[in-house]
Write a protein that holds these residues in place. Sequence first.
Motif, PDB file in Angstrom:
ATOM      1  N   GLU A 261     -17.624 -35.725 -18.047  1.00  0.00           N
ATOM      2  CA  GLU A 261     -18.895 -36.045 -17.557  1.00  0.00           C
ATOM      3  C   GLU A 261     -18.859 -37.348 -16.937  1.00  0.00           C
ATOM      4  O   GLU A 261     -18.373 -38.541 -16.908  1.00  0.00           O
ATOM      5  N   VAL A 262     -19.648 -37.501 -15.730  1.00  0.00           N
ATOM      6  CA  VAL A 262     -19.882 -38.525 -14.943  1.00  0.00           C
ATOM      7  C   VAL A 262     -20.572 -39.478 -15.850  1.00  0.00           C
ATOM      8  O   VAL A 262     -21.623 -39.214 -16.153  1.00  0.00           O
ATOM      9  N   ARG A 263     -20.250 -40.621 -16.054  1.00  0.00           N
ATOM     10  CA  ARG A 263     -20.969 -41.547 -16.688  1.00  0.00           C
ATOM     11  C   ARG A 263     -21.265 -43.164 -15.858  1.00  0.00           C
ATOM     12  O   ARG A 263     -20.595 -43.122 -14.651  1.00  0.00           O
ATOM     13  N   GLU A 264     -22.073 -43.628 -16.154  1.00  0.00           N
ATOM     14  CA  GLU A 264     -22.593 -44.897 -15.534  1.00  0.00           C
ATOM     15  C   GLU A 264     -21.990 -46.073 -16.186  1.00  0.00           C
ATOM     16  O   GLU A 264     -21.879 -46.250 -17.431  1.00  0.00           O
ATOM     17  N   GLY A 265     -21.439 -46.919 -15.427  1.00  0.00           N
ATOM     18  CA  GLY A 265     -20.787 -48.114 -15.976  1.00  0.00           C
ATOM     19  C   GLY A 265     -20.377 -49.037 -14.751  1.00  0.00           C
ATOM     20  O   GLY A 265     -20.806 -49.316 -13.825  1.00  0.00           O
ATOM     21  N   VAL A 266     -19.413 -50.090 -15.321  1.00  0.00           N
ATOM     22  CA  VAL A 266     -19.100 -51.214 -14.755  1.00  0.00           C
ATOM     23  C   VAL A 266     -17.626 -51.250 -14.337  1.00  0.00           C
ATOM     24  O   VAL A 266     -16.819 -51.322 -15.314  1.00  0.00           O
ATOM     25  N   LEU A 267     -17.362 -51.259 -13.175  1.00  0.00           N
ATOM     26  CA  LEU A 267     -15.931 -51.670 -12.688  1.00  0.00           C
ATOM     27  C   LEU A 267     -15.817 -52.840 -12.056  1.00  0.00           C
ATOM     28  O   LEU A 267     -16.779 -53.116 -11.221  1.00  0.00           O
TER      29      LEU A 267
ATOM     30  N   VAL B 242     -15.141 -33.671  -4.930  1.00  0.00           N
ATOM     31  CA  VAL B 242     -14.616 -33.451  -6.515  1.00  0.00           C
ATOM     32  C   VAL B 242     -15.356 -32.093  -6.537  1.00  0.00           C
ATOM     33  O   VAL B 242     -16.126 -31.589  -5.535  1.00  0.00           O
ATOM     34  N   PHE B 243     -15.135 -31.471  -7.794  1.00  0.00           N
ATOM     35  CA  PHE B 243     -15.835 -30.438  -7.767  1.00  0.00           C
ATOM     36  C   PHE B 243     -16.640 -30.370  -9.144  1.00  0.00           C
ATOM     37  O   PHE B 243     -16.256 -30.819 -10.227  1.00  0.00           O
ATOM     38  N   VAL B 244     -17.851 -30.202  -9.032  1.00  0.00           N
ATOM     39  CA  VAL B 244     -18.966 -30.207  -9.832  1.00  0.00           C
ATOM     40  C   VAL B 244     -19.176 -28.933 -10.716  1.00  0.00           C
ATOM     41  O   VAL B 244     -19.422 -28.022 -10.073  1.00  0.00           O
ATOM     42  N   MET B 245     -19.492 -29.075 -12.066  1.00  0.00           N
ATOM     43  CA  MET B 245     -19.686 -27.943 -12.863  1.00  0.00           C
ATOM     44  C   MET B 245     -21.157 -27.333 -12.677  1.00  0.00           C
ATOM     45  O   MET B 245     -22.168 -28.310 -12.656  1.00  0.00           O
TER      46      MET B 245
ATOM     47  N   GLU C  76     -23.625 -35.449 -14.584  1.00  0.00           N
ATOM     48  CA  GLU C  76     -23.053 -34.347 -14.170  1.00  0.00           C
ATOM     49  C   GLU C  76     -21.594 -34.058 -14.700  1.00  0.00           C
ATOM     50  O   GLU C  76     -21.098 -35.105 -15.155  1.00  0.00           O
ATOM     51  N   ARG C  77     -20.914 -32.952 -14.686  1.00  0.00           N
ATOM     52  CA  ARG C  77     -19.681 -32.874 -15.192  1.00  0.00           C
ATOM     53  C   ARG C  77     -18.587 -32.683 -13.879  1.00  0.00           C
ATOM     54  O   ARG C  77     -18.868 -31.392 -13.171  1.00  0.00           O
ATOM     55  N   VAL C  78     -17.424 -33.055 -13.917  1.00  0.00           N
ATOM     56  CA  VAL C  78     -16.501 -32.910 -12.835  1.00  0.00           C
ATOM     57  C   VAL C  78     -15.035 -32.177 -13.518  1.00  0.00           C
ATOM     58  O   VAL C  78     -14.664 -32.797 -14.422  1.00  0.00           O
TER      59      VAL C  78
END
Length: 540
Positions: free
Chosen positions: A208-214, A480-483, A514-516
Motif C-alpha cells: 500500500e502507498v503510505r504517507e510518511g516522512v523521509l 509503477v503499476f497500480v492495482m 493506492e496499492r502498487v
Amino acid sequence: MRLDLILTALLIAGFLAACSGADDHGHDHGDGGHSHGTDSHDHGADSHNHGEDEHDHGDDEHAHGGGVVVTDFTELTELFVEFPPFAVDRDSPFAAHFTRLADFTPIGEGQATVRLAGGGAPEETFTAGPSPVRGIFRPVVRPRHAVIRDVSVILQSGDLVSVHQLGRYEVFTTALAADASLPADETGGDLIPFSKEQQWQVDFATAEVREGVLFRSIRASAALEPAPGGDARVTAQTAGIVLSSGAGFPQIGDLVESGEVIAMIAPALAGERDAPGLLADRDGARAAFNVARAEYERDSALFEAGAVARNRVEQAEASLQTERARLNAAQARLDGTGGESGVAIRAPVSGRIARMDVGPGSYVEAGEPLFRIVDLSRIRLVAQLAEIDAPRLGQPQGAWFTLPGDSRSHDLADYAARLVAAGGAVDPVRRTVPVIFEFENTAGFAAGTLVNARVRTADRFEGAIIPVSAIVDEAGQSVVFVMADGENWRRQPVRISVRDGDLVGVSSGLEPGERVVTEGAYLVHLAASGPAEAGHGHAH
C-alpha cells in the motif's frame, strides 16, 4: 538480449496465452470476457434506484458485464472475488481467490464461507472447501430473501481465520432485475491483465502507498571499521620459533577469548639455544650432578672407614657443588622460557583472528607482528563527505549503505546506531569531512569493507512513500503499476523526490491508500506488451 530476459518474456507470453481460454476456472464472464474498472461503482444511482435502501459497495469493488468484482485486504490475506448479482432462489457462484500476504502465495486448505446478514431477514451462510485450483474457493450463494444484505467472506485455514467485509448488496426478486442492475462496462483500455494464477507462479508482492516522512541524503564513500579497542595487533615478545599451543595453531576466522593462549615462542637465547636445547642442557646438568653426588657419598663413606684421605672427599664435595650450580642455572634458563613449550602468546582482546603474519615453525624477532584480532561485536561506519557537500549536512539523521555488488540497503536505524562524530575539520589531502556512526554488528559485517553510503540530512520529504522495488525504469521514465483490482493493473508514471534506503518518496503520480506492485513489477511490464484481451477472456 540476455537469455534470462528472453525466458521471462516467453514465460509471460505463455501465461497470457493460457489465460485467453475459457475453461481455466470453471465459470464464464461473458462472451467478450470481463473488464474491471479502475473506480468503484455504486450499485444504486449509477444503474438503478433502490429507493431509501440504496447501497454502496465500497472503494475496492466494482461491477462489469459478467458480475461483481471485489478486492479486499485484511492484515493476513487478500481476497479477489467475482460473483453474479443476487436474485432470490438463483445460484450466484463465487470465485474467491485467497492470497496469504506474508509471502503472497495461494491458500489452498480450509474452507470459505459467504455470509449474508442484515435486512431484517435470517442470516444465511454458504460454505465450500478448496477447488482443484489451489487458492480458489467456490461457494455457491442461493439467497432466499429479497432484502439488502451485508455480505462477508470468512476464510478458515488451520489456525488462520480471516474475515473480509464486502459491503452491502441487494437481493433482487428476479434474475432479470439482478442482471439489469449491473452498470454498463466502463473499463478503459489502459489496464494490464495479470491474473492471480500468474501471480502465484512467480515472485510477486504488492504494498500500500503510505504517507510518511523521509530524509534527503548525501552520497559518501565509506568503510566499515572496528570500534576503538576492538582491533588488536599481537607482536612477538622475544625472538624465537613460533610454536603451536596445546589447542593447535590458530587459523583466520577462529574465535578467541581475551587472555587465551593462542601460540608459543621458543626463545632463541645466547648461543642460539632454543627451548629444546635448554631442556637438553638441564637434563645433562642433572645427570652430572647425580654422578657428582654419588662420588661424594662414596668417598665420604670410604673416608669414614679410613680408606681414603680427606682431600679426596673435599674434591668430591667441590665437584658436587659445581654440578649443583650448573643444574640450578640450566633449570633457571629453562624456567625463563615458560617451561618446555616456550613463551606464551595471549589474545589481548576477545574476537576473531583477522590476519596471520606467521605460521608454525616461523622464526621471528622481538616486536614482529604475529596476529591481528578484531572484535566485531560493535563496528563503525566511517563516511567521508565531499567538502562541497558538507554545508548541506546539518545535524545527521542517520545513514544507510549498500555492499559492493549488492543493491540491498542496510539502514543503521535497524542496528541501534549512534552518531559518534560529524564534521569538525576538512581533510587537507582528500578534501573530505568525516561522519562516523557506531552500531551493533548483528549482521556480521566484515571489518575493512568499503561501502557506498548515504548520510541523511535534516532536509525532510513528506508525502507518498513506496518501496524502491516498485519502480520500473522505462526509457528513463519512472513507472509503477497500480492495482485496479486483484488481476488488473494501471501503468502510472511517477516523479521521485527522494530515496531513503529501500523507500522512495513520490512527489506526483500516486496517492496514499493506492496499492502498487513491489515484487514482479517487471513481469507486469512485460505483460503490458501482450494482447489486450488476454486478461479478461479467461474464466474463473
